[in-house]
Scaffold this motif. Structure first.
Motif: not given
Length: 277
Positions: A20-33
């Motif tokens: 299970a996961y949630r993903e949101l935020g500004a488009d960025s080349e490198v996501p923050v996990v």
């Protein structure tokens, strides 16, 4: 704009386990996990921290194996937790990420960086220390004492574990729990007893483990903690920062294990600046 309180929960199958996961935020080349703390599920992330980082970066928060809504059972060692996190990240198609690990999540972040150095660009490690740090054997007693106090006071144990029991700390704790309650729908499953015990075993075992060679972690690391952390003494965070080749250290005043939540108005700009460099 989608925020932490209303972002939908998604699922991905990884090696026959449904994560299970949630993903949101500004488009960025490198996501923050995001890698969360002992006994935590996704709903235990402070919305101000998630939304603050998501304002400039893609954020991915998830329940690792056996936690919350993710299937299977929690392993009792940090290495496997790191391996599971790597498998989850790669299953989403990412070959480079930033990590934000809090508490046991900070320990897991170190495992990820050691096991898959090519995967990690930068790391934020809060309320955590190096494997082999002294005094971690006290953790079951500290946690047990906090749970007893919480039962008597009819409060969440984090009132006693994350924040100092003075006027400022009590205000910060109340504000933190008010923020956690902002999400009212599509809530995560609570932590299981198996997960609690396995995580506690992993933490205490890590405390007695031989020290890792943190000089192998070459990426920049921002280390943060409160100055009165009952769970992971700030001295351990400072020791970890000294042993990392490229680390900066921030200790927040009059705060405990949850110092980054208590001082989120300072912490978020510092993290954004760190991730932007």
């Amino acid at each position: 704009m989608v925020t932490w309180k209303d972002v939908p929960t998604q699922y991905v199958d990884v090696n026959s386990v449904r994560f299970a996961y949630r993903e949101l935020g500004a488009d960025s080349e490198v996501p923050v996990v995001f890698l969360h703390h002992f006994t935590a599920v996704m709903d235990d992330w402070d919305p101000r921290v998630v939304d603050g980082i998501a304002a400039q970066h893609r954020v991915i928060a998830f329940d690792n194996r056996g936690v919350g809504a993710t299937g299977s059972t929690v392993p009792a060692d940090l290495e496997q937790m790191g391996t599971d996190a790597i498998a989850f990240i790669r299953a989403l198609g990412h070959d480079k990420v930033d990590l934000f690990g809090f508490s046991i999540g900070g320990a897991v972040a170190q495992m990820v960086a050691l096991q898959a150095p090519d995967l990690v660009r930068r790391m934020v490690v809060a309320g955590s220390g190096p494997r082999g740090g002294g005094g971690i054997w006290k953790m079951p007693f500290i946690v047990g004492g906090a749970y007893l106090k919480a039962a008597v006071a009819r409060k969440d144990p984090r009132h006693f574990l994350f924040f100092p029991r003075n006027a400022e700390g009590k205000r910060a704790a109340n504000a933190y729990f008010e923020r956690l309650a902002e999400r009212t729908t599509d809530r995560d499953k609570p932590i299981s007893q198996q997960a609690r015990l396995a995580q506690l075993r992993a933490i205490t075992t890590a405390g007695m483990h031989a020290s890792d060679d943190l000089s192998a972690i070459k990426v920049p690391v921002f280390v943060a903690n409160g100055d009165h952390d009952l769970m992971v003494a700030s001295e351990h965070s400072a020791d970890m920062a000294r042993r990392l080749p490229d680390a900066s250290l921030q200790i927040y005043p009059n705060s405990g294990h949850g110092g980054v939540f208590q001082h989120h108005e300072t912490f978020i700009p510092q993290v954004l600046e760190f991730l932007a460099n």
